[in-house]
Structures are given as C-alpha cells and as structure tokens.
Design a protein around this motif. Structure first.
Motif, PDB file in Angstrom:
ATOM      1  N   VAL A 311     -17.316 -63.225 -19.443  1.00  0.00           N
ATOM      2  CA  VAL A 311     -16.345 -63.947 -18.641  1.00  0.00           C
ATOM      3  C   VAL A 311     -17.069 -65.101 -17.961  1.00  0.00           C
ATOM      4  O   VAL A 311     -18.136 -64.897 -17.353  1.00  0.00           O
ATOM      5  CB  VAL A 311     -15.692 -63.044 -17.579  1.00  0.00           C
ATOM      6  CG1 VAL A 311     -14.838 -63.866 -16.616  1.00  0.00           C
ATOM      7  CG2 VAL A 311     -14.848 -61.961 -18.252  1.00  0.00           C
ATOM      8  N   VAL A 312     -16.533 -66.301 -18.079  1.00  0.00           N
ATOM      9  CA  VAL A 312     -17.088 -67.487 -17.420  1.00  0.00           C
ATOM     10  C   VAL A 312     -16.068 -67.969 -16.404  1.00  0.00           C
ATOM     11  O   VAL A 312     -14.869 -68.098 -16.714  1.00  0.00           O
ATOM     12  CB  VAL A 312     -17.421 -68.592 -18.435  1.00  0.00           C
ATOM     13  CG1 VAL A 312     -17.818 -69.880 -17.718  1.00  0.00           C
ATOM     14  CG2 VAL A 312     -18.541 -68.136 -19.361  1.00  0.00           C
ATOM     15  N   LEU A 313     -16.508 -68.231 -15.184  1.00  0.00           N
ATOM     16  CA  LEU A 313     -15.619 -68.541 -14.072  1.00  0.00           C
ATOM     17  C   LEU A 313     -15.637 -70.023 -13.729  1.00  0.00           C
ATOM     18  O   LEU A 313     -16.688 -70.677 -13.783  1.00  0.00           O
ATOM     19  CB  LEU A 313     -16.028 -67.724 -12.846  1.00  0.00           C
ATOM     20  CG  LEU A 313     -15.997 -66.199 -13.044  1.00  0.00           C
ATOM     21  CD1 LEU A 313     -16.796 -65.497 -11.967  1.00  0.00           C
ATOM     22  CD2 LEU A 313     -14.561 -65.701 -13.079  1.00  0.00           C
ATOM     23  N   ILE A 314     -14.470 -70.539 -13.341  1.00  0.00           N
ATOM     24  CA  ILE A 314     -14.335 -71.930 -12.904  1.00  0.00           C
ATOM     25  C   ILE A 314     -13.575 -71.906 -11.579  1.00  0.00           C
ATOM     26  O   ILE A 314     -12.394 -71.529 -11.545  1.00  0.00           O
ATOM     27  CB  ILE A 314     -13.576 -72.785 -13.944  1.00  0.00           C
ATOM     28  CG1 ILE A 314     -14.288 -72.723 -15.297  1.00  0.00           C
ATOM     29  CG2 ILE A 314     -13.430 -74.218 -13.459  1.00  0.00           C
ATOM     30  CD1 ILE A 314     -13.489 -73.329 -16.432  1.00  0.00           C
ATOM     31  N   GLY A 315     -14.243 -72.258 -10.503  1.00  0.00           N
ATOM     32  CA  GLY A 315     -13.623 -72.208  -9.179  1.00  0.00           C
ATOM     33  C   GLY A 315     -13.362 -73.580  -8.612  1.00  0.00           C
ATOM     34  O   GLY A 315     -13.594 -74.608  -9.263  1.00  0.00           O
TER      35      GLY A 315
END
Length: 470
Positions: A311-315
């Motif tokens: 899972v790669v997160l973009i905030g």
C-alpha cells in the motif's frame, strides 16, 4: 479512583484506563495499537500500568497489548478459552483483580466470541458488594448488541449473546453504568449503535430494541436479519491478536514520483487520503480515494487492500501520510510500501499526468437523470440500504466490491456514482475510474436518502448483478 475512556475514533473502538492513584497502580482494558495516550495518562496520574485486560481476541482491530506490555512490563490477562500464543495469565468466570480500592471482576459473556468477557467494576471505598459499572466489551453496546458472526458460527454466536445478555448483564442493577467496547461506526455492531460513550443497564433495558426480544429464536432471527456484509479481514486480525505479540510494526518511508509509478506498476494499491474534493480536482492515475479526514479510513482500507501487495499512501502532507501508517496497522495492513514525499506538490512539479473526476449535486443529477439515457448510475451503498429503496434504473454494487464492475455497466458511457451522503461515493467513483471508465461523476452533497426526501421516485430492491472482470 481513576477511570478514563480512550477511543479510537476512526474504528469506533473504546478502551479504558482504570486504577487507584493512592495505591499508584492501574490497568488498561482492550488497548488500542497506539499506546502513547495510556503512558501519558499514567504519568499524569502518577500510577504504574501493571495489568492489561482483554475482553476477547478482537476481530476488527489489532490490539496494543504487545506494545503496552513491552513498554510497561504489565501482565496480560485474558479468558482461558482465548488460548493465545503469548505469555499471559488465563482467568475464568469470577476472577478478580485488585487495584487498591478498585476491584475488577470477570463476567464471562460468550457469544461474540467464545472467550468474550465483560468486567464489573467495584469501588471498595464505597460499596464493596455492588458494582457501579460494567465494561461490556462486544456484547452490549449503547443502543444495540454485538454482531454474532465474526470468527464464530453466526447462529451459535447469536444464541450465546442472547444468553449472556439475559442471564448475566441484564440481571445487574438498573443504575449500573454501561461502558461498551465500541461506539457507533464500528464493524462489530449493528445499525442501532449509538455514538454516545456510555449508558446504564436500566436505560438499555427500556430503550434498546434488541433487548426487548425475550424469545431466543426470535432474537437470533432478528440478529441474523440485520447482519451487514462480513469483512474479509477479520480472521487475519484475530490471528495477529492471538500472538505472538505484535510489538513493532510497519514504517512508511518517502517515495519519489518515479518510485510511486514503479510501485503501481508492480501492483501496489495507491491510497489518496486527502479530501474527496482535492482528489476529484486532480489525483495520480490509478489511485483510490479514501479520505483520512473522516472516520472509517481504516475500515475502508481493510476492505480494499490486498494483504499480499504493498500500500502506498498519498496525503495532504508527509505528516498525514505517516499518521496513516498507524491507522493501516490498526486493521492489520502492514505491507506499507511508503508514501509520496511532498505529496501532490512533488507530483505536479514533475508535470506528471493527473486524472480528474467530475462533481455533481443530487439536484443536478435529478435534472439530468433518465433510466433510459446514456448516463449510468451506480449505487455503492450496502445491500440492506439498496433493498430499502433506490433510484429507478440505477445499478447496485457496494463500494468494497468494485474491484469489478457490474456486468450491465458500459465502460464507454458516463458513470455517476452515488451513496447515502457522498463519502462512499468518493471511494466508489475512484474505483470505477480505476476499472477503466473514463467519464466518471461523483454525486456530492447528499445521496439516495436525500433523493427520497425530495419526493422523487423510488424503486424496491433487486437481485444481485453478475460481474465481469475489470
């Protein structure tokens, strides 16, 4: 006496710090994964956390008992039937723990799980023979009762919950306070769960509709009829909570835009945690919208993530993304491939491509909608909501099943996505786009209930559609 309720608002979980400041000792019941708040409170009150109590092997979130035991040296206590694979003290019904003038008594309440135990609280400085509160865990909630199908047979679970309620919890004095293990929004309860943090036995007897059913077969039928879809991750979380102890966890690290593109090509799930408006305006191609600014981020992520892929997160910023690592771990998602460093700013600075989703209000949809027109409407609520009424001509697919599109949806025509408020529709619209639809519309500022309140036409439920691969 020290008594504090600590909540995990994203997952709707409640835990408790209980102790006696004069004796300098405390325990934590059902600790969440992030333990800093317990340690800070213990320092503030001048007590030592010497015991950790678990009501059961949780199925919806990863317990913090391993981290808390490592940080404090506290002993973990859980009912004998839990049979965990970590060092612990196994107790039976009626076992008591003394914390100065505070006494905790185990009340075995099987049903939600076989080992499930509530805890009665006594204050020996007032009345040593009369409990003043019950930590009811996942048996009795404010306004509802626990779901009976997580890691147990649903019929057996419902019968166990009925007997635990009738023979044990409801026999307590009316003024005994009820402090549950979950608040509204948790996957462990039904639609009647309240956001109130506590209640009393007397109030729940009078107002909780599930408790008004005093026939076991009728209670079971009602409990099974209200069941929502069973989350796919509960068995994995139970396995984590049974041990060995979970002490460390995943660490997110910053990624460049090139690394994010490479991760996507390798099968990673890109999760954009910003607001749905920010996502709709511009987002990385192939990403899924799950805002972390509203409750339910962890639950949605657990529904959609593949535990065998990153899972790669973009905030909104790096702090947002790092905080989401803890939310992911709380539902057992530990394959964190990292986060987009400097978020969309870095992506846009490199002039990388972005996708967009059109936004439309429910009133605008009504002006354009025709069941026989080219615009297609996908309702991403749960089956029970769809059956209660939906817009004629719309297609049904709960958002968490949108890894595939309904077979009747034409990818070459515009697709509008609707839910009850606009939040699940944001996730659903991103999944529809990810499945190959180029013209996607997110219905905002309301949903199907608002359509009904406006007096526009409604249709009864239909059978589940067949699916085709994305």
């Amino acid at each position: 006496m020290i008594f504090r309720q600590i909540t995990h608002d994203d997952l709707g979980c409640a835990s408790y710090l209980i102790g006696d400041d004069s004796a300098g000792v405390a325990c934590v019941v059902d600790p969440k994964l992030e333990i800093d708040e317990y340690l800070q409170l213990a320092r503030y009150f001048g007590v030592s956390i010497e015991h950790i109590l678990e009501t059961h092997n949780h199925a919806d979130h990863v317990s913090g008992h391993g981290r808390l035991a490592a940080a404090t040296g506290a002993q973990i206590h859980i009912h004998r039937l839990a049979e965990p694979d970590y060092e612990h003290h196994a107790f039976d019904d009626g076992w008591e723990l003394e914390l100065g003038d505070v006494r905790v008594r185990a009340l075995h309440t099987p049903g939600h799980r076989p080992e499930h135990t509530a805890f009665l609280l006594f204050d020996d400085g007032r009345d040593p023979d009369r409990p003043w509160a019950a930590l009811t865990g996942d048996t009795l909630f404010v306004g509802d009762v626990a779901r009976p199908d997580l890691a147990v047979d649903k019929d057996e679970g419902a019968r166990g919950i009925f007997r635990s309620l009738q023979a044990k919890l409801l026999s307590l004095p009316a003024d005994v306070e009820v402090w549950p293990g979950h608040l509204g929004g948790s996957m462990c309860g039904g639609p009647g769960m309240d956001m109130k943090i506590s209640s009393t036995i007397g109030y729940e007897r009078a107002e909780n509709t599930a408790l008004a059913i005093d026939d076991e077969d009728a209670f079971v039928a009602d409990a099974l009829a209200k069941l929502g879809p069973q989350p796919p991750y509960f068995q994995a979380i139970v396995a984590i909570n049974r041990g060995p102890l979970y002490r460390d966890g995943a660490q997110g690290h910053p990624l460049t835009p090139r690394q994010v593109e490479s991760a996507l090509a390798d099968g990673a799930l890109l999760v954009d945690m910003r607001t749905d408006q920010q996502f709709d305006e511009a987002h990385t191609p192939g990403s899924v919208c799950i805002t972390a600014l509203r409750a339910g981020f962890g639950t949605k992520l657990a529904w959609l993530a593949d535990r065998d892929r990153d899972v790669v997160l973009i905030g909104r910023d790096d702090h947002d993304a790092r905080a989401a690592v803890d939310l992911a771990q709380a539902v057992g998602i530990t394959r964190i491939g990292g986060y987009l460093a400097r978020c969309m700013t870095s992506w846009r600075e490199e002039r990388r491509p972005v996708d967009r989703i059109t936004r439309m209000t429910i009133e605008q949809l009504h002006d354009l909608w025709s069941p026989t027109g080219s615009l297609q409407l996908v309702d991403v609520r749960e089956r029970s909501e769809w059956d209660a009424g939906h817009i004629p001509g719309s297609h049904f697919c709960a958002y968490h099943d949108l890894k595939q599109l309904p077979e009747s949806v034409d990818r070459g025509q515009p697709v509008a996505v609707i839910c009850g408020s606009g939040q699940r529709a944001a996730t659903g619209a991103s999944l529809v786009q990810r499945a190959g639809v180029s013209d996607v519309i997110h219905i905002i500022d309301g949903g199907v209930p608002r359509w009904g309140r406006n007096g526009w036409s409604f249709a009864p439920g239909a059978t589940s559609p067949s699916f085709k691969a994305a």
